[in-house]
Design a protein around this motif. Structure first.
Motif, mmCIF file in Angstrom:
data_model
loop_
_atom_site.group_PDB
_atom_site.id
_atom_site.type_symbol
_atom_site.label_atom_id
_atom_site.label_comp_id
_atom_site.label_asym_id
_atom_site.label_seq_id
_atom_site.Cartn_x
_atom_site.Cartn_y
_atom_site.Cartn_z
ATOM 1 N N GLY A 875 0.840 -1.197 0.000
ATOM 2 C CA GLY A 875 0.000 0.000 0.000
ATOM 3 C C GLY A 875 0.866 1.234 0.000
ATOM 4 O O GLY A 875 2.088 1.164 -0.146
ATOM 5 N N ARG A 876 0.219 2.357 0.147
ATOM 6 C CA ARG A 876 0.953 3.625 0.088
ATOM 7 C C ARG A 876 0.437 4.550 1.172
ATOM 8 O O ARG A 876 -0.639 4.336 1.734
ATOM 9 N N GLN A 877 1.246 5.556 1.458
ATOM 10 C CA GLN A 877 0.764 6.684 2.269
ATOM 11 C C GLN A 877 1.266 7.943 1.590
ATOM 12 O O GLN A 877 2.416 8.008 1.166
ATOM 13 N N ASP A 878 0.408 8.924 1.506
ATOM 14 C CA ASP A 878 0.804 10.167 0.844
ATOM 15 C C ASP A 878 1.437 11.116 1.847
ATOM 16 O O ASP A 878 1.071 11.129 3.021
ATOM 17 N N LEU A 879 2.366 11.886 1.343
ATOM 18 C CA LEU A 879 2.981 12.936 2.172
ATOM 19 C C LEU A 879 2.287 14.239 1.796
ATOM 20 O O LEU A 879 2.515 14.782 0.712
ATOM 21 N N GLU A 880 1.411 14.696 2.652
ATOM 22 C CA GLU A 880 0.699 15.946 2.388
ATOM 23 C C GLU A 880 1.087 16.925 3.473
ATOM 24 O O GLU A 880 0.745 16.734 4.638
ATOM 25 N N ILE A 881 1.815 17.954 3.084
ATOM 26 C CA ILE A 881 2.339 18.894 4.083
ATOM 27 C C ILE A 881 1.565 20.202 3.980
ATOM 28 O O ILE A 881 1.458 20.778 2.901
ATOM 29 N N GLN A 882 1.024 20.609 5.106
ATOM 30 C CA GLN A 882 0.291 21.881 5.121
ATOM 31 C C GLN A 882 1.281 23.016 5.283
ATOM 32 O O GLN A 882 2.168 22.971 6.135
ATOM 33 N N GLY A 883 1.128 24.024 4.434
ATOM 34 C CA GLY A 883 2.041 25.167 4.486
ATOM 35 C C GLY A 883 1.772 26.038 5.700
ATOM 36 O O GLY A 883 0.881 25.762 6.503
ATOM 37 N N PRO A 884 2.517 27.120 5.841
ATOM 38 C CA PRO A 884 2.341 27.993 7.010
ATOM 39 C C PRO A 884 1.054 28.809 6.907
ATOM 40 O O PRO A 884 0.591 29.102 5.809
ATOM 41 N N ARG A 885 0.518 29.150 8.060
ATOM 42 C CA ARG A 885 -0.695 29.992 8.101
ATOM 43 C C ARG A 885 -0.336 31.389 7.602
ATOM 44 O O ARG A 885 0.646 31.990 8.042
ATOM 45 N N LEU A 886 -1.138 31.906 6.668
ATOM 46 C CA LEU A 886 -0.872 33.242 6.117
ATOM 47 C C LEU A 886 -1.477 34.290 7.049
ATOM 48 O O LEU A 886 -2.582 34.120 7.552
ATOM 49 N N ASN A 887 -0.717 35.375 7.238
ATOM 50 C CA ASN A 887 -1.188 36.371 8.207
ATOM 51 C C ASN A 887 -0.703 37.765 7.824
ATOM 52 O O ASN A 887 -0.334 38.543 8.676
ATOM 53 N N ASN A 888 -0.713 38.032 6.521
ATOM 54 C CA ASN A 888 -0.175 39.325 6.089
ATOM 55 C C ASN A 888 -1.283 40.333 5.795
ATOM 56 O O ASN A 888 -1.337 41.395 6.388
ATOM 57 N N LYS A 893 -5.838 37.558 7.651
ATOM 58 C CA LYS A 893 -5.932 37.569 9.111
ATOM 59 C C LYS A 893 -7.325 37.161 9.569
ATOM 60 O O LYS A 893 -7.483 36.529 10.607
ATOM 61 N N THR A 894 -8.339 37.551 8.803
ATOM 62 C CA THR A 894 -9.713 37.259 9.234
ATOM 63 C C THR A 894 -10.158 35.855 8.850
ATOM 64 O O THR A 894 -11.094 35.330 9.414
ATOM 65 N N SER A 895 -9.499 35.251 7.859
ATOM 66 C CA SER A 895 -9.872 33.876 7.493
ATOM 67 C C SER A 895 -8.663 32.981 7.735
ATOM 68 O O SER A 895 -7.562 33.458 7.974
ATOM 69 N N ILE A 896 -8.914 31.688 7.652
ATOM 70 C CA ILE A 896 -7.803 30.748 7.858
ATOM 71 C C ILE A 896 -7.317 30.285 6.495
ATOM 72 O O ILE A 896 -8.010 29.545 5.794
ATOM 73 N N LYS A 897 -6.138 30.781 6.127
ATOM 74 C CA LYS A 897 -5.565 30.382 4.834
ATOM 75 C C LYS A 897 -4.146 29.901 5.062
ATOM 76 O O LYS A 897 -3.434 30.436 5.910
ATOM 77 N N TYR A 898 -3.772 28.927 4.274
ATOM 78 C CA TYR A 898 -2.423 28.382 4.402
ATOM 79 C C TYR A 898 -1.669 28.570 3.089
ATOM 80 O O TYR A 898 -2.230 28.425 2.007
ATOM 81 N N GLY A 899 -0.396 28.913 3.224
ATOM 82 C CA GLY A 899 0.448 29.065 2.046
ATOM 83 C C GLY A 899 0.913 27.710 1.532
ATOM 84 O O GLY A 899 0.664 26.682 2.152
ATOM 85 N N PRO A 900 1.602 27.715 0.394
ATOM 86 C CA PRO A 900 2.076 26.424 -0.139
ATOM 87 C C PRO A 900 3.329 25.956 0.593
ATOM 88 O O PRO A 900 4.049 26.748 1.191
ATOM 89 N N ASP A 901 3.540 24.646 0.576
ATOM 90 C CA ASP A 901 4.794 24.078 1.075
ATOM 91 C C ASP A 901 5.345 23.209 -0.044
ATOM 92 O O ASP A 901 4.774 22.182 -0.383
ATOM 93 N N ARG A 902 6.471 23.672 -0.625
ATOM 94 C CA ARG A 902 6.913 23.018 -1.863
ATOM 95 C C ARG A 902 8.174 22.198 -1.679
ATOM 96 O O ARG A 902 8.913 21.958 -2.621
ATOM 97 N N ARG A 903 8.407 21.769 -0.421
ATOM 98 C CA ARG A 903 9.695 21.073 -0.222
ATOM 99 C C ARG A 903 9.758 19.748 -0.980
ATOM 100 O O ARG A 903 10.832 19.225 -1.217
#
Length: 1436
Positions: A875-888, A893-903
């Motif tokens: 079987g497999r497991q996926d590597l799904e990495i959540q990027g950092p929370r955006l706060n600029n 700031k008012t919604s929850i958004k995450y940036g990309p993580d491209r490592r």
């Protein structure tokens, strides 16, 4: 209990109905068979009367019967077998499942929102079938036959004769002792003669005439002509025919393939018996019994014990093959019943039932009740009827009922059929069947007393049971429901009579009655009481109903509901009812889920998984087992191992169903995706002997934000130098290791042919070890053509030798119980393009019989070689990495958004040079200030040349590659003999204590104006390192001045000769760790010399005092230090000679010894003094050994310049400039300048160390930078004393600016004064009483400006101590002089001192005031620092 379709008031009358037997001739049976129905089945849908019926009770009162229903069934001469009844009940329950898409009720109780099916049709079907299939018994008469229908056909040759035969047959069955079954209510059974006439085929005239004949013979009340089959069966089949029979017949002929519980009666059947359709009236078992004609059937619940297979639907037939039987079964479902009947026929049948009941059955019952009543009255000798006498019976004094336990076990007592007690019971049952509940209750009550008196327990229990039901059903409810009657009956049936079937009937009725009164708690207790080991199906159904009682209470008992659902599910499972078991567990799971009851959840999930697997609901099974494994399990290791094996087994079966489908997602081990690290590049080489590879970056290093910031600054520094002082806007710091701490918003760049290592963090939550085999990365690659076109090539799994990306496979990876472990997986890109790392793929398994012991490790034989895998799934497991929370932005700031993580999405670029650096003989420990020579090897291991190699460090004073001249100058022969790092020259021993002068420019050593001393170009030959080439360069190191452990970062920067658009440069890092131990501490002060001998010095000479202390505590095995040379280095000053206090030339210092040196320094000659802008320094060496170290050459000068540049980098206090105070500050500045001196001292030493009984000579140098006259300077930075705590002031200080004044020391250096006089003076006091001594006062202007000077001689020493010591004298002549001294001018004043007697006197009393000529303020130059000018006056 769950809601039912029928109310209890409808249920009980429908469960106890008058029973009528049917006996048909063969011809009559054939006519009904045209409709695929038996005669009894034909009547079933019409057996309920549509109108009210009236009858008179024994008291001649009119009694109304509503919704009366009769039960017609074929005569069966064999009692049903318990095993067959069980099979039928099993089939009924398994055939009744919740409807698909049924919307369940949502019950909200407290925190719970439960989806619960409100009805339980399987329980109702079970109850109905159970009550219908109860065998007739001797102690009660409710299901004994009251009448018998004798049916013949009008098409028979002699119908009337056929009726006589049938009548005789019925008589024989009832009265012949050979037949104990079926049971008949009374000896005089009602016979009702029915003539069937086939309208479509028969002769109507004949039928009518036969009917007339019958009326003559049997009376109009006792016979009936029933016309059926008006429609020919071969008519067009598109006409819609109503089929009211299917709902009745399906229940009785359920075909189910599941096994049913084998009770005490083992069911044996021949190989074809599974094709039998079990029907209640047994039409499908045409087996001759005891020579009876074919129409006497065996009981439908009789098991097929004969081996002939004449049991198929279409009459006797030869043996069919198993397959054809299967076909029959399939075809059977599509049979249309009543195909030859029209709606008129339906009405005729309905009319026939009405006539039979009105004209035949009810009058018969009414007559029988009267007869029984009369018999009872006559027996009792009572004049009144029983009905009117009941009140008297019951109102008399009541005899207390004996408790059940006191009674003897006489359930075996049997009454003869004509016993009066049984007649009462018969009458009671007849009244009950016709809904006359008042009379029934009276009779039951009487019978109960009689039976209890006789201790006939079975009879008594039956009477109690029916008395309770009658009391409940009495119209107007004159008395409350006697639940204790039922309890006694149940206990008697169960414990004394051992008859669970009758006990069960009691419970089913009583629970329904209690439910109707909302007494759910009592109902639940009753249902639970009857659960036992003898029947799993019964226990399961009753437990489920008990669970429904708990949830239907006023305040629902949710947890009790869930618990009993689990128990029910367990019993369903044991009974083979897998679907019902699964449903119960799923409903209970709603309560247990997410409440922290993990063991309960595990048990339920495990059972759901198993049941789902048995029912081939594989996806449900997988998800249930997955839940057990992914929740933090509190199970024991053995249990977890069992769960895991079960899961793997189920998963294997799922994956085998679709071997080519996508790989399934595995739940174990856990992967911490955010902890995934990606490393670009080769692994670091281990140290090879004296060769030590640069530490660079590796996955073994912990992330440190401080150091990563330092590396970033170093890289920015070197990039700025390369780009002429400006960091390019598109500069992005090089990242070799990407983790959750790094900035992963851009696509990382990887170089073709250089490996990419992905570190995946696994965690095993179980207490059993997991073994992953064939573990590798899963990726997708999009190659780039050299032409620039994209061609998508997606590779999920690598097979064979891939051309694009090589994938490393780890054959075995063992994670012990509850262990966190990282796996490092490599990819080898062979082509440029875009790579996307998707996840990991592996076989998940566990080790057989190999548990870890106390966490120490697996048992011997487990970790060596191949592990023995018990079972594994791919079987497999996926590597799904959540990027950092955006706060600029505001939106972010008012919604929850995450940036990309491209490592995990590197871009593979064209090849680049790759540098490896090795350090040879690199020390780990040094003395402070020790100089050591090492070598650095640079190797280009790539296929492209590199250039522009530079090294940058925050500690440039630690190392040097030598100045620009160092490469050209070979080391002197004497130095190489002594293995010295310095360039030396042998000296003549006569040249003692005088300085040897040389000079050097700092530009040659990379320390120029505006240069970055931290960025050092590496002197590569031809500035290029070709592929595969290596070069070794010397490198000198100097131990830092502070003791302790030092981490020194080197960053090597290099570029490709061929410019790359994506990667401009590459870097290599190295961190050297040096431990320094204490050596020498050097302190120096400089002061003005009072001597006037060197007049040409203009501006005077300096005396330099140097204190050298050996602070080494000999922990490094240091025996002693030798000071071999002290050198000065300055743009304006130089050492002239050593003023040695002792003649001992050798300067040795043992541990904790201190040595003091004094040197005379003079200004450099004009031609030696460089212009201010030039960076030329004059070096003067004073040698204490026998060879000169050329301090202006490498490496001595390198380290001197480096320490100087780091000193210059320290912030200097710049005075702030205010315009109105401008002139004053300029003055102060000039005065300060007088006391400034720019002189640097280099102390060179050797240390003798004993190590492993060998003597080594270490060498080193210390630097002291002297800036101010009279101020002590140190070679190593002094520890700052922490300031003492001050009280907090709560008022605001007034903003008073203190006028800028030069300090006392600075003032004393503005004008230098010295007195010249004879040390002792002889004077004959007896000749002349006054002694006059000439004294010269020398005034020297040290500043670069004109100075006005006032010399005041009137000053007296007022302190008594000074008077005591020195005595008093007087100056003669002018007492005040005013002079102006030009820049650096020397002026002498001739003075006279007058003494009156002998003694020692201090002549240093003149006060000197000075001010700059263009300033108003006068400053007094303090003489405190001047030495006392002592004179001795002698008398001769």
């Amino acid at each position: 209990m769950a809601q039912c379709v029928q109310s209890v008031q409808e249920l009980i009358p429908d469960s106890f109905v008058p029973c009528v037997a049917a006996l048909c001739s063969d011809e009559a049976e054939r006519l009904t068979r045209l409709n695929h129905l038996s005669f009894a089945e034909l009547l079933k849908p019409f057996s309920r009367l549509t109108s009210e019926v009236h009858m008179r009770d024994p008291n001649n009162q009119l009694h109304i019967i509503k919704n009366l229903k009769i039960a017609v069934s074929n005569i069966i001469t064999q009692p049903p077998q318990p095993g067959a009844i069980r099979k039928l009940l099993n089939d009924v329950v398994s055939g009744s499942q919740p409807a698909e898409g049924l919307v369940a009720n949502v019950i909200t109780a407290g925190d719970y929102d439960l989806n619960i099916s409100a009805t339980t049709p399987w329980f109702e079907s079970y109850r109905e079938t159970f009550l219908q299939s109860m065998p007739a018994s001797d102690h009660e008469f409710l299901n004994h036959y009251l009448a018998c229908m004798l049916v013949a056909s009008s098409s028979e040759a002699e119908p009337v004769e056929q009726f006589s035969k049938l009548s005789q047959e019925q008589h024989r069955i009832q009265h012949n002792s050979d037949y104990s079954y079926p049971k008949w209510f009374i000896p005089n059974t009602l016979k009702y003669y029915v003539l069937l006439h086939d309208v479509s085929a028969g002769d109507e005239q004949r039928a009518e005439s036969i009917y007339e004949e019958m009326k003559q013979k049997y009376g109009t009340q006792g016979c009936y002509l029933l016309k059926i089959n008006s429609r020919t069966s071969n008519r067009a089949s598109d006409e819609q025919i109503p089929d009211p029979w299917s709902q009745y017949l399906q229940k009785n002929s359920i075909q189910n393939q599941e096994s049913y519980e084998d009770g005490p009666c083992t069911i044996t059947s021949n190989k074809n018996s599974d094709s039998n359709l079990l029907s209640l009236d047994g039409l499908d078992n045409e087996v001759k019994v005891d020579g009876l004609p074919n129409n006497f059937r065996a009981h439908p619940l009789q098991l097929d014990s004969s081996s002939d297979a004449s049991n198929s639907i279409d009459g006797p037939d030869h043996v069919k093959s198993a397959s054809s039987l299967h076909e029959t079964k399939k075809a059977n479902t599509g049979i249309i019943h009543g195909a030859c009947l029209t709606l008129t026929d339906h009405d005729r049948i309905r009319q026939f039932i009405q006539e039979f009941t009105f004209r035949g059955l009810l009058p018969h019952i009414e007559k029988t009740i009267r007869q029984l009543n009369d018999q009872l009255i006559s027996r009792k000798g009572l004049s009144r009827s029983l009905f009117s006498a009941t009140k008297k019976w019951f109102s008399g004094s009541k005899v207390p009922e004996k408790s059940i336990n006191e009674l003897k076990n006489t359930s075996g007592l049997l009454y003869p059929p004509e016993a009066p007690e049984l007649q009462i019971r018969k009458m009671a049952d007849l009244c009950f069947l016709v809904q006359h509940y008042d009379l029934a209750y009276s009779c039951y009550h009487t019978a109960k007393k009689d039976f209890l008196n006789d201790q006939a327990m079975l009879y008594a229990a039956g009477a109690l049971e029916m008395a309770a039901v009658s009391a409940f059903l009495q119209p107007g409810a004159p008395r409350p429901y006697p639940a204790h009657y039922m309890d006694t009956a149940i206990q008697t049936y169960r414990d004394i009579c051992k008859n669970m079937v009758l006990a069960e009937r009691c419970v089913l009725l009583s629970a329904e009655i209690l439910k109707s009164q909302s007494k759910y708690s009592e109902a639940a207790a009753l249902l639970i009481r009857l659960t036992s080991e003898d029947s799993d199906l019964r226990s399961a159904l009753l437990l489920e109903q008990a669970a429904h009682c708990f949830i239907n209470m006023k305040s629902p008992m949710v947890r009790k509901y869930a618990f009993h659902m689990i128990l029910a599910g367990h019993r369903f499972s044991k009974a083979g009812q897998k679907k019902h078991a699964l449903r119960c567990y799923c409903q209970a799971m709603q309560v247990y889920k997410g409440k922290g009851w993990s063991l309960a959840e595990d048990h339920i999930n495990f059972t759901i998984g198993r049941q789902s697997y048995t029912l081939r609901q594989l996806d449900n099974a997988v998800s249930a087992f997955r839940h057990i494994l992914i929740n933090e399990s509190k199970q024991s290791a053995a249990q977890q191992g069992a769960f895991l094996r079960e899961y793997l087994y189920v998963y294997k079966n799922v994956s085998q169903l679709s071997p080519d489908g996508p790989l399934p997602q595995l739940p174990l081990p856990y992967i911490n995706s955010s902890a995934t690290r990606v490393f670009f590049g080769h692994d670091r080489r281990p140290a090879d002997g004296e060769k030590q590879a640069a530490t660079h970056v590796s996955l073994d290093q912990e992330y440190d934000s401080e150091s990563s910031q330092q590396w970033r600054e170093l890289e920015e520094q070197v990039v700025a130098v390369v780009n002429r002082g400006v960091v390019p806007s598109n500069f992005y710091p090089t990242q070799y290791c990407l983790s959750s701490y790094s900035d992963n918003s851009r696509f990382p760049l990887a170089v073709v042919e250089e490996p990419i290592t992905v570190e995946v963090a696994f965690r095993n939550p179980l207490k059993v070890p997991l073994l992953l085999t064939d573990l590798s990365l899963l990726w997708k690659f999009q190659p780039k053509d050299t032409s620039g076109k994209d061609n998508e090539e997606v590779k999920e799994l690598v097979t064979g030798e891939p051309k694009m990306i090589g994938t490393e496979v780890i054959s075995e990876f063992l994670i012990n119980s509850e262990e966190s472990k990282v796996a490092r997986l490599k990819l080898f890109p062979h082509h440029i393009g875009e790579l996307h790392i998707l996840g990991v793929v592996y076989n998940l398994g566990t080790i057989q019989g190999c548990m870890t012991v106390d966490g120490i490790g697996s048992l011997p034989g487990c970790h060596t070689g191949k592990h023995s895998l018990s079972m594994s799934v791919r079987g497999r497991q996926d590597l799904e990495i959540q990027g950092p929370r955006l706060n600029n932005t505001k939106e972010e700031k008012t919604s929850i958004k995450y940036g990309p993580d491209r490592r995990l999405d590197p871009i593979i670029t064209e090849e680049m040079p790759l540098l490896e650096v090795f350090f040879i003989h690199f020390p780990t420990g040094l003395l402070c200030g020790e100089i050591r020579k090492a070598y650095v090897e640079f190797v280009n291991v790539s296929k492209s040349p590199l250039t522009g190699l530079k090294v940058v460090s925050k500690r440039p004073e630690f190392f040097t590659f030598g100045g620009n001249t160092a490469v050209l100058t070979p080391l002197s022969p004497s130095a190489s003999e002594n293995c010295s790092a310095y360039k030396t020259v042998a000296t003549d021993s006569t040249a003692v204590c005088t300085a040897l002068i040389s000079s050097a420019s700092s530009v040659d050593f990379g320390i120029g104006i505006g240069s970055q001393p931290e960025v050092i170009p590496v002197p590569l030959p031809d500035t290029v390192l070709l592929p595969g080439a290596s070069v070794q360069l010397p490198m000198w190191l100097r131990g830092p001045d502070e003791e302790g452990v030092h981490e020194i970062n080197f960053l090597f920067y290099y570029e490709s000769v061929k410019k790359q658009p994506k990667i401009r440069h590459r870097i290599l890092r190295h961190t050297a760790v040096i431990c320094t131990s204490r050596s020498l501490n050097v302190r120096a002060t400089v002061c003005r010399s009072n001597s006037l001998e060197d007049e040409e010095g203009r501006g005077g000479n300096m005396l330099v005092f140097v204190d050298v202390e050996n602070t080494n505590t000999s922990e490094a095995g240091v025996k002693e230090f030798h000071i071999v040379q002290v050198s000065s280095s300055s743009k304006h000053w130089k050492f002239q000679k050593s003023v040695n206090l002792s003649e001992n030339k050798d300067a040795k210092l043992a541990s904790r010894e201190k040595g003091k040196f004094c040197f005379k320094a003079i200004r450099c000659k004009e031609k030696e003094v460089a212009t201010q802008s030039s960076e030329k320094y004059t070096f003067a060496d004073i040698i204490f050994g026998n060879e000169q170290i050329i301090s202006s050459a490498s490496p001595c000068a390198d380290f001197f310049y480096r320490s100087l540049s780091s000193e210059l980098k320290k912030p200097q206090a710049q005075p702030s400039v205010h315009t109105e105070k401008q002139s004053l500050e300029d003055a102060v500045r000039l005065i300060q300048k007088c006391s400034e001196v720019d002189l640097n001292i280099v102390v060179l030493w050797k240390a003798y160390v004993v190590e492993d009984s060998k003597q080594l000579i270490l060498e080193g140098q210390h630097h002291v930078i002297l800036r101010t006259i009279g101020k002590e300077a140190f070679s190593c930075p002094q520890k700052q004393e922490p300031p003492e705590m001050e009280l907090l002031k709560f008022f605001r200080p007034e903003n008073t600016t203190v006028p800028l004044r030069p300090s006392v020391e600075q003032l004393s250096n503005l004008i230098k004064t010295s007195l010249h006089y004879p040390e002792s003076f002889n004077h004959p006091f007896h000749q002349k009483s006054l002694c006059l001594v000439p004294v010269t006062l020398l005034l020297s202007n040290c500043s670069k400006a004109d100075v006005d000077v006032i010399v005041d001689l009137r000053h007296k020493t007022t302190s008594p101590e000074a008077l005591e010591i020195h005595g008093s004298f007087t100056w003669l002549g002018q007492t005040q002089y005013k002079l102006q001294l030009k820049s650096q001018e020397i002026h002498s004043l001739q003075l006279k001192a007058c003494f009156v007697h002998t003694g020692v006197y201090n002549l240093g009393t003149p006060r000197v005031f000075a001010k700059l000529s263009d300033q108003v303020t006068v400053f007094e130059t303090s003489q405190q620092n001047s030495m006392p000018a002592l004179i001795i006056i002698n008398n001769v």
